[in-house]
Structures are given as structure tokens and as C-alpha cells.
Write an enzyme that holds these catalytic residues in place. Structure first.
Site, PDB file in Angstrom:
ATOM      1  N   ASP A  21       0.845  -1.195   0.000  1.00 51.43           N
ATOM      2  CA  ASP A  21       0.000   0.000   0.000  1.00 51.43           C
ATOM      3  C   ASP A  21       0.881   1.246   0.000  1.00 51.43           C
ATOM      4  OD1 ASP A  21      -1.947   1.921   0.377  1.00 51.43           O
ATOM      5  OD2 ASP A  21      -2.101   1.556   2.544  1.00 51.43           O
ATOM      6  N   ASN A  23      -0.381   4.563  -0.142  1.00 50.42           N
ATOM      7  CA  ASN A  23      -0.990   5.822   0.308  1.00 50.42           C
ATOM      8  C   ASN A  23      -1.738   5.709   1.627  1.00 50.42           C
ATOM      9  OD1 ASN A  23      -3.074   4.282  -0.577  1.00 50.42           O
ATOM     10  ND2 ASN A  23      -4.023   5.850  -1.859  1.00 50.42           N
ATOM     11  N   ASP A  25      -4.205   3.862   2.730  1.00 52.27           N
ATOM     12  CA  ASP A  25      -5.626   3.527   2.883  1.00 52.27           C
ATOM     13  C   ASP A  25      -5.822   2.046   3.241  1.00 52.27           C
ATOM     14  OD1 ASP A  25      -5.060   2.264   0.511  1.00 52.27           O
ATOM     15  OD2 ASP A  25      -6.677   3.211  -0.641  1.00 52.27           O
ATOM     16  N   ASP A  98      -4.376 -10.590 -15.793  1.00 48.44           N
ATOM     17  CA  ASP A  98      -5.439 -11.557 -15.549  1.00 48.44           C
ATOM     18  C   ASP A  98      -6.594 -11.213 -16.489  1.00 48.44           C
ATOM     19  OD1 ASP A  98      -6.924 -13.582 -14.136  1.00 48.44           O
ATOM     20  OD2 ASP A  98      -5.740 -13.085 -12.369  1.00 48.44           O
ATOM     21  N   ASP A 200      -8.690 -16.536 -16.564  1.00 50.65           N
ATOM     22  CA  ASP A 200      -9.526 -17.015 -15.467  1.00 50.65           C
ATOM     23  C   ASP A 200     -10.589 -17.999 -15.959  1.00 50.65           C
ATOM     24  OD1 ASP A 200     -10.136 -16.306 -12.562  1.00 50.65           O
ATOM     25  OD2 ASP A 200     -12.117 -16.019 -13.461  1.00 50.65           O
ATOM     26  N   GLU A 251      -6.538 -20.995 -16.816  1.00 50.40           N
ATOM     27  CA  GLU A 251      -6.957 -21.676 -15.590  1.00 50.40           C
ATOM     28  C   GLU A 251      -8.042 -22.677 -15.989  1.00 50.40           C
ATOM     29  OE1 GLU A 251      -8.699 -20.705 -11.135  1.00 50.40           O
ATOM     30  OE2 GLU A 251      -9.567 -19.767 -12.888  1.00 50.40           O
ATOM     31  N   HIS A 323      -3.678 -17.297  -5.114  1.00 50.35           N
ATOM     32  CA  HIS A 323      -4.608 -16.539  -4.267  1.00 50.35           C
ATOM     33  C   HIS A 323      -5.868 -17.315  -3.898  1.00 50.35           C
ATOM     34  CE1 HIS A 323      -6.133 -16.292  -8.280  1.00 50.35           C
ATOM     35  NE2 HIS A 323      -7.249 -15.777  -7.837  1.00 50.35           N
ATOM     36  N   ASP A 324      -6.048 -18.494  -4.466  1.00 48.92           N
ATOM     37  CA  ASP A 324      -7.219 -19.316  -4.161  1.00 48.92           C
ATOM     38  C   ASP A 324      -6.874 -20.518  -3.287  1.00 48.92           C
ATOM     39  OD1 ASP A 324      -8.864 -17.761  -5.829  1.00 48.92           O
ATOM     40  OD2 ASP A 324      -8.369 -18.977  -7.588  1.00 48.92           O
TER      41      ASP A 324
HETATM   42  C1  GLC Z   1     -10.862 -18.056 -10.561  1.00 49.59           C
HETATM   43  C2  GLC Z   1     -10.103 -17.092  -9.690  1.00 49.59           C
HETATM   44  C3  GLC Z   1     -10.849 -16.908  -8.395  1.00 49.59           C
HETATM   45  C4  GLC Z   1     -12.209 -16.350  -8.703  1.00 49.59           C
HETATM   46  C5  GLC Z   1     -12.948 -17.201  -9.740  1.00 49.59           C
HETATM   47  C6  GLC Z   1     -14.089 -16.436 -10.329  1.00 49.59           C
HETATM   48  O1  GLC Z   1     -10.923 -19.320 -10.012  1.00 49.59           O
HETATM   49  O2  GLC Z   1      -8.791 -17.520  -9.524  1.00 49.59           O
HETATM   50  O3  GLC Z   1     -10.160 -16.086  -7.495  1.00 49.59           O
HETATM   51  O4  GLC Z   1     -12.966 -16.282  -7.530  1.00 49.59           O
HETATM   52  O5  GLC Z   1     -12.124 -17.565 -10.827  1.00 49.59           O
HETATM   53  O6  GLC Z   1     -13.615 -15.405 -11.159  1.00 49.59           O
HETATM   54 CA    CA Z   2      -3.540   2.097  -1.255  1.00 50.66          CA
END
Ligand code: GLC
Ligand code: CA
Length: 551
Positions: A21, A23, A25, A98, A200, A251, A323-324
Site C-alpha cells: 500500500d 498511500n 488507505d 489476468d 480465469d 486456468e 490466491h485461491d
Molecule cells: C478463478 C479465480 C478466483 C475467482 C474465480 C471467479 O478461479 O482464480 O479467485 O474467484 O475464478 O472469477
Molecule cells: Ca492504497
């Protein structure tokens, strides 16, 4: 096998909200990323995969896009993006965007038009159906985030399909206008100079025309790897991808090795590689939720099969987490303080020595761990919030049974802020972070690890450097050894007259090991503990990993 830059690259995934981050927030942003590019350069990565930074109401943290050609206000402006791209390129780092085009946000202008009337020019951009009656959706499909995959819309008295949240309506890819809009948008980004796309849930873009009830509400057979998915990807390749020197990774949950050969075949003209999920899925006790580790034999069988069956035909992507997924060291290694570093290094060795392009998820290079959740109020992720409600509040399981499972697998584990230093909030923000920092930041942080040559960070840095010096790490042929061992993951890589032996212990005690004769007395490329590799019989330490190189 063709040699290409994206096969040789190491990719680093940034989840912008939690990276840095600038700034105060409490939300990570583009200027924050720019301020840490030198850190990434020092680590040695080649490519950044940037999780979505587009305009979004953030129902699913940016995976619900309301404008593909604008930057989310919280993250900055298009000028910030251009600055980031230029600053990355100056350092020889590429940026992969992405691409979330299975669905948009319900606040995207296409959907806001679409829902207005059955005659609207955008109506057919989405998937609308009559309900069985006013109270019953068209079929029993369940959404990935719980509840029905259909949402009733009062204005026209019809339902729209959303395989994810109801704020993520699915696009109708059978409509040529939708494809054209998506391809134009992609071209616009390519012309800006980006270096590729992570796509995605791209395996879900084509749905069957008939939409019958699924077994237990499963939409899989009708929406995943659907009838036209390859046709649409080939069209995308012809109209956009083939015109640029970019890389693509799809993906593709539920993909098999046979299907991957089509999606990412050397000459199928679709994508460069796919993310398969077999090694991180299928361990669930309750849906995806579990508190148990995947048995090593199963893990090896899966990864070995992918290595062998794609060899020479398609290209693997390699990852332990994203991230999942929960944090790699907590899930596949051992995050108890005495084993955290050694097991994180072991996992890194195991993955980076396989054939394919390795992906590092932000913080993995520090050995960041799962978060110690105290109560369901700690969750921010729509999936975890909905799952807790569905399994516990609605009474299927007791809190005591479900809690260890949801805390082990929650996506929020991966979304806590990057631990930069031991100052308040781990140096991620001077404000209040949008999601709590893991309290172990006082010992696990980038400042401490960059200063310590024996850290997890420096181990990753070394693995990345080795890849540049040893093409065998990229192109060598894989062979599994000791497939029946429930404790050791052992394999070789071979190319021309060279060979690598990779030995990784997945257990917290010592084990005996015999170095195969052809490797006795060869040089050690990397190892995560002090040990001797000059005679055959040896004792491996807990979570030991080493690589021998025969030339
Ligand atoms: C993919 C992403 C995930 C998202 C899902 C719907 O699996 O990696 O984070 O919630 O698609 O877009
Ligand atoms: Ca920020």
C-alpha cells in the site's frame, strides 16, 4: 521441443490488494507494486502475473470486472499502470494480465443494459432462461460460491446464469458480438505492450445448449470443457494471440492430461500452458474443505503423470499455491517454527526442478504461512463466508468439526498482506490493512530474509539463478524413482549427457536413502541442509532436499 522464453521464465504472482500500500488507505495499489519492483528484480523473477486491477465493485476482489479498460480506483489510474509497465520493462520484467472473461460484474455496462429488457441490444451477451416457474430456477445447478447458479431478475421475470457469485453473470460466448468485444479489448491491452494473459476459468466459457439438471447440482458436464471451448480459443489465438510475442496460461480446473494436450499443445494454436488442479484438489472431506494433508503417494502419482504425459506434447505450469489456495508451507510442508524454513525450501526444490514453468505466489518466497483465524468474523473472502454459513450456520456440521477444515483451506490464508519488515502492519501500510496481517510478521518478513543468506528468500533466489544456468532444469526429461515411498519424492531429469537427481523428504524425521551409483561423487547443485553426498548410503534429515548433477 521448441525453446521459448516463457518455458525458461519464472513467474511471480501479485495479488495487488495485499502486496504493498503506497498511500495509507490499507489497500495495496499500483504505486506500491512499483516501489517493490527492485525487490522482485533482486529475487530474479522474469514475469509478473498481476491479479485483476480493473474497475470492479469487488464482490470477488476484482474477479468481478465492471470495466476492462479502466483501473480500479483503489489501485490507482491508467497512468499508474503505464508507469508500472514501463518500470517493469526497464528492469527486464514482463507483465501478464489476468483476463476474466467467463463473466463480468453485474455492474458492467453490458449487463446493466442486458437486464433492462428482452429486446435490448445486449440481452444476448449473457445467458438468460425462463424459470421452471416463478419460484424455481431453470435447473438445479449450484454456483461455485454456494446457492443456485441462477438469479431471478424481476425486470424481465427471467433468470441469468452465474457460475460464481450472483454479481458475476456469465457471458454468452456463443454470441459472436461477445467474442468480438473480448478480442478487441485484448488487442487494446496487447497494443499497450503487456506480455500475456492468465485466463480465469477459461475452460468454462462454452456451455451446452441444453441445460439439464446436474447430478447433485453439478454443472460440470455442461459448462466445463464445453462443446465450443477449443473453437473459441483457436479463434482468439488467430485474431489476437498469434499477432504478439506474448504468453498465455489458462486456468482450467478439472482438466485432464489429454485435454491439456489440446488446450496447450505444441501445435494446437490455443494457449501456451494451463493450470491443472489435480494436485491441489480432490482432498476435500466436505466439498473442498478438509484439515488433512494430501498423501505424498497421491501427490507424486498426480505430478508424475502430468510430467510424463505432457512431455514433448504440451507444457506444464508448476505451482503449490496461489490466491485461491492456502499457503504452500502450511499445506504441503510443515509450518511449525523448527521446520518451516527447511520444509519451504524443500517444496521449492521439488517444484522448480520439475519440467514446466514455475509460479511463485507472493510471500511464498518468504515461507509465509496460513493465518491463525480466531472466528468466522475474520473471513473476508466470499467463498469462506458463504461456506461457513452453508455448512455450519445452516446446520450440516458442527463448528468444532468444520472449523479446522475451513481454516486450513480458506483462500484468505493467501490474502493476508505481504510481510515486508517488522514495523507495525509489517510495513505493508501505514494505515489499517483491509485484512489482518499475520502476527508472525515479526520473525517472517522480507527485510530479515533479504539480509540473511540462509533464508527461504535466498534459497528461491538461488533456484531461479540455477534455472538460467542449467537448461536441463527447463528441458530435461523427467523420470520418477521410488514411487512407492510415502516419505520421499525422488526423480531424475535427463538431457543430452547430463542428468539431475532430485531428492526431497516430505517427513519430519530422519530417513535412510541410497544415492544411485551413477550419482555417487557428482556435484551438488543445491541443498537445504548440510549433509554429505559422496557415498551411496546416507541419512536424510527432516525435510531435506538436494539435487545432484552428473555431467
Ligand atoms: C478463478 C479465480 C478466483 C475467482 C474465480 C471467479 O478461479 O482464480 O479467485 O474467484 O475464478 O472469477
Ligand atoms: Ca492504497
Amino acid at each position: 521441443m521448441n525453446r521459448t522464453w516463457w518455458k525458461e521464465a519464472v513467474i511471480y504472482q501479485i495479488y495487488p490488494r495485499s502486496f504493498m500500500d503506497s498511500n495509507g488507505d490499507g489497500i495495496g495499489d499500483l504505486q506500491g507494486i512499483i516501489s517493490r519492483l527492485d525487490y522482485l528484480k533482486y529475487l530474479g523473477i522474469d514475469v509478473i502475473w498481476l491479479s485483476p486491477v480493473y474497475q470492479s465493485p469487488n464482490d470477488d476482489n476484482g474477479y468481478d470486472i465492471s470495466d476492462y479498460q479502466n483501473i480500479m480506483d483503489e489501485f490507482g489510474t491508467m497512468e499508474d499502470f503505464d508507469e508500472l509497465l514501463a518500470a517493469a520493462h526497464e528492469r527486464g520484467i514482463k507483465i501478464v494480465m489476468d483476463l476474466v472473461v467467463n463473466h463480468t460484474s453485474d455492474e458492467h455496462k453490458w449487463f446493466m443494459e442486458s437486464r433492462k429488457s428482452k429486446e435490448n441490444a445486449y440481452r444476448d451477451y449473457y445467458i438468460w432462461r425462463e424459470g421452471k416457474d416463478a419460484q424455481t430456477p431453470p435447473n438445479n445447478w449450484g454456483s461455485c460460491f454456494g446457492g443456485s447458479a441462477w438469479q431471478y431478475d424481476e425486470t424481465t421475470g427471467m433468470y441469468y446464469l452465474h457460475l460464481f457469485s450472483k454479481k458475476q453473470p456469465d457471458l454468452n460466448w456463443d454470441n459472436p458480438k461477445v467474442r468480438e468485444e473480448v478480442f478487441d479489448m485484448m488487442t487494446w491491452w496487447c497494443d499497450k505492450g503487456i506480455d500475456g494473459f492468465r485466463m480465469d476459468v477459461i475452460s468454462m466459457i462454452s456451455k451446452t445448449k441444453e441445460m439439464p439438471d446436474g447430478k447433485n447440482g453439478d454443472f460440470g458436464p455442461y459448462c466445463v470443457h464445453g462443446p465450443n471451448v477449443h473453437k473459441y480459443l483457436q479463434e482468439m489465438n488467430e485474431k489476437v494471440l498469434s499477432k504478439y510475442d506474448i504468453m498465455t496460461v489458462g486456468e482450467t480446473s478439472g482438466v485432464t492430461t489429454a485435454l491439456a494436450q489440446q488446450y496447450a499443445g505444441e501445435d494446437t494454436h490455443e494457449l501456451n500452458m494451463v493450470f491443472q488442479f489435480e494436485h491441489v484438489e480432490g482432498d476435500g472431506k466436505y466439498g473442498k474443505w478438509t484439515d488433512e494433508k494430501i498423501p505424498l503417494i497421491t501427490l507424486k502419482e498426480t505430478l508424475s503423470r502430468w510430467q510424463t504425459e505432457l512431455y514433448g506434447k504440451a507444457w506444464n505450469s508448476l505451482f503449490w499455491d496461489n490466491h485461491d489456495q492456502p499457503r504452500a508451507v502450511s499445506r504441503f510442508g510443515d509450518d511449525r517454527p523448527m521446520y518451516r524454513e527447511v520444509s519451504a525450501k524443500m517444496l521449492a526444490t521439488c517444484l522448480h526442478m520439475l519440467q514446466g514453468t514455475p509460479y511463485i505466489y507472493q510471500g511464498e518466497e518468504l515461507g509465509m504461512t496460513n493465518y491463525p483465524f480466531q472466528s468466522p468474523d475474520d473471513f473476508h473472502d466470499i467463498e469462506s463466508i458463504n461456506a461457513y454459513k452453508e455448512w455450519c450456520t445452516e446446520g450440516k456440521l458442527s463448528h468444532a468439526v468444520f472449523w479446522p477444515c475451513i481454516t486450513f483451506k480458506s483462500r484468505d490464508n493467501a490474502r493476508t498482506p505481504i510481510q515486508w519488515d517488522n514495523s507495525p502492519q509489517a510495513g505493508f501500510t501505514v494505515g489499517t490493512p483491509w485484512i489482518a496481517v499475520n502476527p508472525n510478521y515479526t520473525t517472517i518478513n522480507a527485510k530479515a530474509e533479504t539480509a540473511d543468506v540462509n533464508s527461504v528468500f535466498h534459497y528461491y533466489k538461488k533456484l531461479i539463478a540455477l534455472r538460467k544456468e542449467n537448461p536441463i532444469m527447463v528441458y530435461g526429461k523427467y523420470e520418477a524413482l521410488m514411487e512407492d515411498s510415502a516419505e520421499l519424492f525422488v526423480y531424475t531429469r535427463a538431457m543430452d549427457n547430463e542428468k539431475l537427481l532430485v531428492v526431497c523428504s516430505f517427513c519430519d524425521h530422519e530417513t535412510n536413502f541410497m544415492i544411485p551409483a551413477e550419482f555417487v561423487g557428482t556435484s551438488c547443485l543445491i541443498s537445504n541442509v548440510e549433509n554429505q553426498y559422496d557415498k551411496s548410503e546416507m541419512t536424510l534429515k527432516p525435510y531435506e532436499a538436494f539435487v545432484l548433477h552428473r555431467k
